[in-house]
Motif scaffolding. Sequence first.
Motif, mmCIF file in Angstrom:
data_model
loop_
_atom_site.group_PDB
_atom_site.id
_atom_site.type_symbol
_atom_site.label_atom_id
_atom_site.label_comp_id
_atom_site.label_asym_id
_atom_site.label_seq_id
_atom_site.Cartn_x
_atom_site.Cartn_y
_atom_site.Cartn_z
ATOM 1 N N CYS A 304 0.848 -1.199 0.000
ATOM 2 C CA CYS A 304 0.000 0.000 0.000
ATOM 3 C C CYS A 304 0.881 1.246 0.000
ATOM 4 N N HIS A 306 0.260 4.097 1.060
ATOM 5 C CA HIS A 306 -0.039 4.985 2.179
ATOM 6 C C HIS A 306 0.488 4.429 3.506
ATOM 7 N N CYS A 307 0.185 3.125 3.787
ATOM 8 C CA CYS A 307 0.591 2.547 5.085
ATOM 9 C C CYS A 307 1.594 1.404 4.956
ATOM 10 N N GLN A 308 1.996 1.035 3.749
ATOM 11 C CA GLN A 308 2.984 -0.007 3.450
ATOM 12 C C GLN A 308 2.523 -1.420 3.807
ATOM 13 N N CYS A 318 -7.059 -0.145 0.427
ATOM 14 C CA CYS A 318 -6.205 -0.857 1.392
ATOM 15 C C CYS A 318 -7.048 -1.368 2.535
ATOM 16 N N GLU A 320 -5.999 -2.037 5.479
ATOM 17 C CA GLU A 320 -5.497 -1.538 6.748
ATOM 18 C C GLU A 320 -5.891 -0.077 6.977
ATOM 19 N N CYS A 321 -5.603 0.781 5.986
ATOM 20 C CA CYS A 321 -5.852 2.214 6.164
ATOM 21 C C CYS A 321 -7.086 2.714 5.428
#
Length: 382
Positions: A304, A306-308, A318, A320-321
Amino acid sequence: MGLFGFFKSQFIEVIEWTDQDASTMVYRFPVQNNEIKMGAELTVRESQVAIFVNEGEIADVFGPGRHLLYTQNMPILTKLKSWKFGFDSPFKAEVYFVNTKQFINQKWGTSNPIMMRDSEFGVIRLRGYGIYSYRVSEPVVFLKELFGTSASYDTSSIEGQLKKMVLSGLTDLFAESNIAALDLAMNYDELSEKGKEKMKQRFSTFGFEITSLYIENLSLPEEVEKVLDRKTAMGVIGNMNQYQQYQTAEAIRDAAQNEGGGLAGAGAGIGAGAAIGSVMANALQGNHQQTNSPSAPQPEKMTCPHCQALINTSAKFCGECGETVQKQKVPCISCQAAINEDAKFCGECGAKQVTEKTCAKCGKVNAPNTKFCGACGDNLQQ
């Protein structure tokens, strides 16, 4: 004893050796206290050599054939006796017949195991046995080095010494060969020939010639052989799961066939039959799964921006984020086709995309789609 008997016992007229034992190497002709008549007949048969010894010194050596003993054909003895004018006097001498035939089937074997290093099993203990053959090639050397003035000499007198010589040489040969233990059997002939060459010099010091040497068997320790047997059995078994299922089925079948009376025996038979059916079904199911159920391919992953976090490449957001992971689309500056915002060229028309706009008035660098300069407000579309 009459006068004729006295002279008959004193003068030896025929010297020969006919009664041979298979293992006899040297025979001394019985001429003690007897004189050999000059002109006596000496018969030396094939595979024999006759050695005359006078007062402890080797006088003459005669090979196979019929010899009449005169001063003319006994130069060394004639010189020792100082017969200058061919005097035909009787003489005393010790006569030794040396057997020069091959002494075959002489056995060698390891009394203690040979320690050697193997590339697969590490340090192992090796045992072996075989046979060798030899003969007397230098009778004079043999007389001087071994039997001396003995009345007889046979192979048992030298057997222990020769066996130790052979074992010492072969032990050194096995260690130097660096042949894997499992490959020794296919190198018996080569090792035997090299062992024979290695023994030549050692045997020649006694007047012998080694004519053959054979390795009959080289065996590994019992522990190593058991490991090899287990390894071979595993190779024959193949699929271990199927083998275990087969063993279980065999055991259940034997239990079902066990004779029992009454309802208990009937129940055991029914239970065994059900167990057999279950085992066979599991085996068939396992085989079917192994042959017809290939593993599903794993989806490709990406990071991702943005948040890897690792997410699937087909994901739009994503997990996660929650940010979008799909790249923004912008129109091509030439054909207006939708392309990624970071594309340098259009995939439809191939036009190069301008990545930035510089204000001509104030020099401010603006985004490619900007219509007016963000610093001075000047029109960037002119």
